[in-house]
Scaffold this motif. Sequence first.
Motif, PDB file in Angstrom:
ATOM      1  N   SER A  42       0.873  -1.314   0.101  1.00 33.11           N
ATOM      2  CA  SER A  42      -0.003  -0.582  -0.284  1.00 33.11           C
ATOM      3  C   SER A  42       0.823   1.356   0.362  1.00 33.11           C
ATOM      4  O   SER A  42       0.368   2.444   0.065  1.00 33.11           O
ATOM      5  CB  SER A  42      -1.217   0.337   1.562  1.00 33.11           C
ATOM      6  N   THR A  43       2.081   1.139   0.237  1.00 31.20           N
ATOM      7  CA  THR A  43       3.114   2.259   0.182  1.00 31.20           C
ATOM      8  C   THR A  43       4.417   2.707  -0.452  1.00 31.20           C
ATOM      9  O   THR A  43       5.556   2.441   0.616  1.00 31.20           O
ATOM     10  CB  THR A  43       2.839   2.930   1.804  1.00 31.20           C
ATOM     11  N   PRO A  44       4.477   2.078  -1.723  1.00 26.15           N
ATOM     12  CA  PRO A  44       5.922   2.098  -1.576  1.00 26.15           C
ATOM     13  C   PRO A  44       6.182   2.900  -1.726  1.00 26.15           C
ATOM     14  O   PRO A  44       5.749   4.145  -2.102  1.00 26.15           O
ATOM     15  CB  PRO A  44       4.910   1.724  -3.196  1.00 26.15           C
ATOM     16  N   VAL A  45       7.466   3.156  -1.082  1.00 21.07           N
ATOM     17  CA  VAL A  45       8.619   3.607  -1.052  1.00 21.07           C
ATOM     18  C   VAL A  45       9.562   3.926  -2.381  1.00 21.07           C
ATOM     19  O   VAL A  45      10.312   2.652  -2.233  1.00 21.07           O
ATOM     20  CB  VAL A  45       9.366   4.291  -0.672  1.00 21.07           C
ATOM     21  N   LEU A  80       8.530   6.142   4.525  1.00 18.52           N
ATOM     22  CA  LEU A  80       8.925   7.334   4.076  1.00 18.52           C
ATOM     23  C   LEU A  80       9.888   7.948   4.834  1.00 18.52           C
ATOM     24  O   LEU A  80      10.911   8.110   4.410  1.00 18.52           O
ATOM     25  CB  LEU A  80       7.913   8.591   3.461  1.00 18.52           C
ATOM     26  N   LEU A  81       9.723   7.837   5.851  1.00 19.46           N
ATOM     27  CA  LEU A  81      10.937   8.502   7.364  1.00 19.46           C
ATOM     28  C   LEU A  81      12.538   7.512   6.314  1.00 19.46           C
ATOM     29  O   LEU A  81      13.159   7.770   6.755  1.00 19.46           O
ATOM     30  CB  LEU A  81      11.010   8.951   8.635  1.00 19.46           C
ATOM     31  N   GLU A  82      12.431   6.064   7.227  1.00 17.08           N
ATOM     32  CA  GLU A  82      13.040   4.909   7.026  1.00 17.08           C
ATOM     33  C   GLU A  82      14.087   5.418   4.757  1.00 17.08           C
ATOM     34  O   GLU A  82      14.685   5.417   5.102  1.00 17.08           O
ATOM     35  CB  GLU A  82      12.507   4.346   6.522  1.00 17.08           C
ATOM     36  N   ARG A 141      19.124   9.137   1.599  1.00 15.21           N
ATOM     37  CA  ARG A 141      19.093   9.492   1.358  1.00 15.21           C
ATOM     38  C   ARG A 141      18.825  11.420   0.716  1.00 15.21           C
ATOM     39  O   ARG A 141      19.262  12.073  -0.167  1.00 15.21           O
ATOM     40  CB  ARG A 141      21.131  10.360   1.277  1.00 15.21           C
ATOM     41  N   ALA A 142      17.343  11.021   0.735  1.00 20.27           N
ATOM     42  CA  ALA A 142      16.589  11.690  -0.089  1.00 20.27           C
ATOM     43  C   ALA A 142      16.940  12.909  -0.112  1.00 20.27           C
ATOM     44  O   ALA A 142      16.411  13.599   1.490  1.00 20.27           O
ATOM     45  CB  ALA A 142      15.041  11.074  -0.139  1.00 20.27           C
TER      46      ALA A 142
END
Lengths: 121, 300
Positions: B168-171, B199-201, B207-208
Amino acid sequence: VSVPILEHSGTLIVSLQSEPTDAEFIDLEAELTERVGSSRARGVLIDVSALSVLDSFATRTLREMAQAVRLRGARAAIVGIQPDVAFAMVQLGLSLDGTLTALNLEDGLSLLNEATAKPWQ
Amino acid sequence: VTVDQQYRASTQLTEAELNALREFWQVCEPRYDELVTDIAADAHEHPELGSLLGGDDPSDLERTHELLTSAIMDGDWSPYLARMGDAGVRYAEAGLDFTAWFAAGRALRSRLVPLMVEALSDEAERLAEAVRGVAILIDLVLLAVGRSYISAKERIITDQQAVLRELSTPVLELRPGLLLVPLVGLIDSERALLLTQQLLEGVAAYRAKAVVLDITGVPAVDSAVANHLMQTVQATRLMGAHTLISGLSAENAQTLVRLGLDLGPLNTVGTLADGVLQAAAILAAAEDRARRYQAIPTEQ
């Protein structure tokens, strides 16, 4: 102050290695605000990457420190907030509005460099 | 009382029930093989019948017979009921309907009861006991099958939920320093928390510097969702990344405005394409900043 403050080309750098007590935080704020003037620093960078907790007192002190430093003509950046810490902070409604934040020391230094290049903006 | 306790309690038989079952078995057992042959005739209609008394394999038949005997005569029900339970699991995994078992139970009863009547027609009391025994056996079997059927189904659902949550939440890393999170479907609190965490991980791992959160596929954006998005944006900001929200529909935008929410920190852009372009600009600025910083002579 028990936390060492390093100086690197016009930037004061503090790396917090263990969770400081409330008193230590207040001392650090006073010391940094003072040192900005005495060493003619234009940037202050605080590395919190080793901390697993930033509570409301710590957050508020960091925010106040950034504002005080700015009044003294420098800018402050907080770097290295860990994912879990960032998550907990937004959950608790804590914010660091008005301070610069960056992923790591390197990004923080370049951010400070940009922010202090044109201090009137 | 847990489900397991309840199950154990309902498989605890009273002495009277055990007697009824023994009465039934005294008539049934001598004619077991004959019964199985008869049932084989019904089996094309009710394939479940096969596993109640045996299986396609003669050795299965022998084994089921043994288990059933030791269950009824010695009260050792677990092996037989476990075998029936396995059938329930097979049915759940194959996606077959459970109601077929009730039809099979009915078919079995209509084979067994005439058998009892034939053998005990002169002894009304024993006949009543034996018929009661038939009912108890069928109840127990349906209970065992149903219980494992349901728990197998629940396990399948839990597994699927876990898979869906992951999906459900692909980063995704669009290019170094730029993450894309396409969100599809309704966002509830649980999903929003998971999104923020992942997202934080992702920001730490890749290193976004910039994140595009695309909500084109989110049908409804209410105040709860908007608050969750705001938290996500602020959390990534704490880690030094800028998050852009793309694909907010005209309808949702009007809803949010009518709700009077202060969406100050929410950087919204029209489409995913705009989001990626702006994110690229943020990245370029960061690279520029890093270059200029490195160009400074260290002696000041």
